[in-house]
Motif scaffolding. Structure first.
Motif: not given
Length: 386
Positions: A206-214, A230-249
């Motif tokens: 994930x390096x842009x046109x200036x060769x910096x990671x972003x 503790x009868x207060x905090x929801x315990x989630x069923x599913x965790x998810x993650x995604x990323x998007x970046x510009x690839x200079x190459x």
């Protein structure tokens, strides 16, 4: 006349002053630094929760610009009914230094309790207690929800401190508005390994046109119907993650996603990279059709692969995945691999995928299983304090 001029002078002076620091906001556009955590300022679209950047239930869901030491570090959409974040969004800008913050306590968001403090603070902070009249914190999780729990649940970071670029940024991730109850073997197992692989991958690809990671990253949690801590905090069923970046190459935008059920890991469990479109398809089943994680620049049916030729050199390419195509899963421990269907060329591509999904020869598939991160990889993933 003099009074009018003085009034106008005061208004002019006020117009030149910077806006007051905001933390819990009505719209992320209120704070430019906060809006910058999203590609072109485009926030995720979650039907019924956040649509077009507007919260659908203002009393329940709160937009937080996470402020620590007078700098905005990341953005969070928080569910005050379930007392967990819906998602946290941040920009990845490079490999961190020494990962683990020393003696970092967990913090809360005072403004969720109508306390006029615009930075995350510990629950025991003198000013927080004074302004809250020593009342209980009601709209978010607190330390006592997690302490001594017998369900083997960790405070699971959405923005992991291992992805933060400096000490203050790492410390800022230790707010309970950035954490969900995550089963220990999942948080410290396949999820941690995935975070490590993604971090290495972002550094390399994930390096842009200036060769910096972003890279732009959004990580979320899907709440359960009734499972709570503790009868207060929801315990989630599913965790998810995604990323998007510009690839200079490659001279193009690339994206990738992962998700997994929040259950105790079985031996050999891995979270394989998927397309952004596949993730949105999964979330559409939960939030109804209309889920969108990133700006249109991000491809939904393409995965960036770092291939390896016969001499061992890394060769980048893109792999297009047809919408709705399912991966064939084989063997024990949820191991999965794509099977060769088109002769020697396809077999060669398959072997390359198995060697390296993440751009690192050491962090590769071996006999269909991803190697664990270790010190040899130069990838310390054990940053998160449980």
């Amino acid at each position: 006349m003099m009074g009018v001029l003085n009034h106008l002078s005061t208004l002019l002076l006020l117009s030149l002053l910077p806006p007051a620091l905001s933390h819990v906001v009505e719209n992320y556009t209120v704070v430019e630094q906060c809006q910058n955590f999203f590609l072109d300022g485009t926030t995720p679209n979650l039907p019924g929760i956040l649509v077009g950047g507007i919260v659908q239930d203002q009393n329940r869901y709160k937009l937080i610009c996470q402020l620590f030491n007078n700098i905005y570090r990341f953005a969070t959409l928080y569910d005050t009914a379930n007392r967990i974040p819906v998602f946290s969004a941040y920009t990845f800008t490079g490999p961190p230094t020494d990962c683990r913050p020393k003696h970092q306590p967990w913090m809360i968001e005072p403004q969720l309790e109508d306390i006029d403090i615009k930075e995350m603070k510990t629950q025991g902070d003198k000013k927080v207690k004074e302004l809250n009249n020593n009342k209980a914190v009601t709209h978010q999780a607190v330390d006592t929800d997690y302490e001594l729990n017998k369900m083997k649940l960790d405070r699971g970071h959405l923005f992991p401190c291992s992805h933060a670029p400096d000490d203050d940024a790492k410390s800022s991730t230790f707010t309970l508005t950035n954490a969900v109850p995550q089963y220990e073997k999942f948080n410290r197992g396949s999820w941690k390994t995935m975070e490590c692989r993604v971090r290495k991958y972002l550094e390399l690809n994930c390096k842009d046109n200036n060769n910096k990671i972003k890279a732009y990253v959004v990580t979320g949690a899907v709440p359960s119907h009734s499972n709570t801590l503790n009868n207060r905090v929801n315990i989630p069923d599913l965790m998810w993650t995604a990323y998007c970046c510009y690839n200079n190459n490659l001279k193009q935008w690339v994206a990738q996603a992962h998700w997994g059920e929040n259950v105790q890991d079985t031996k050999g469990k891995t979270l394989n990279p998927e397309t952004l479109g596949a993730l949105e398809g999964e979330l559409n089943k939960i939030y109804n059709v209309g889920v969108k994680v990133f700006h249109d620049k991000c491809p939904i049916n393409v995965i960036l692969s770092v291939l390896e030729d016969e001499t061992g050199r890394n060769l980048e390419s893109v792999e297009e995945v047809e919408p709705g195509r399912k991966r064939v899963r084989e063997g024990s421990g949820e191991r999965s691999r794509e099977r060769s269907r088109e002769g020697s060329r396809e077999r060669s591509r398959e072997r390359s995928r198995e060697r390296s999904r993440e751009g690192s020869n050491k962090m590769a598939r071996r006999t269909g299983e991803l190697k664990e991160c270790d010190e040899e990889d130069g990838c310390d993933c054990d940053c998160n304090v449980k």
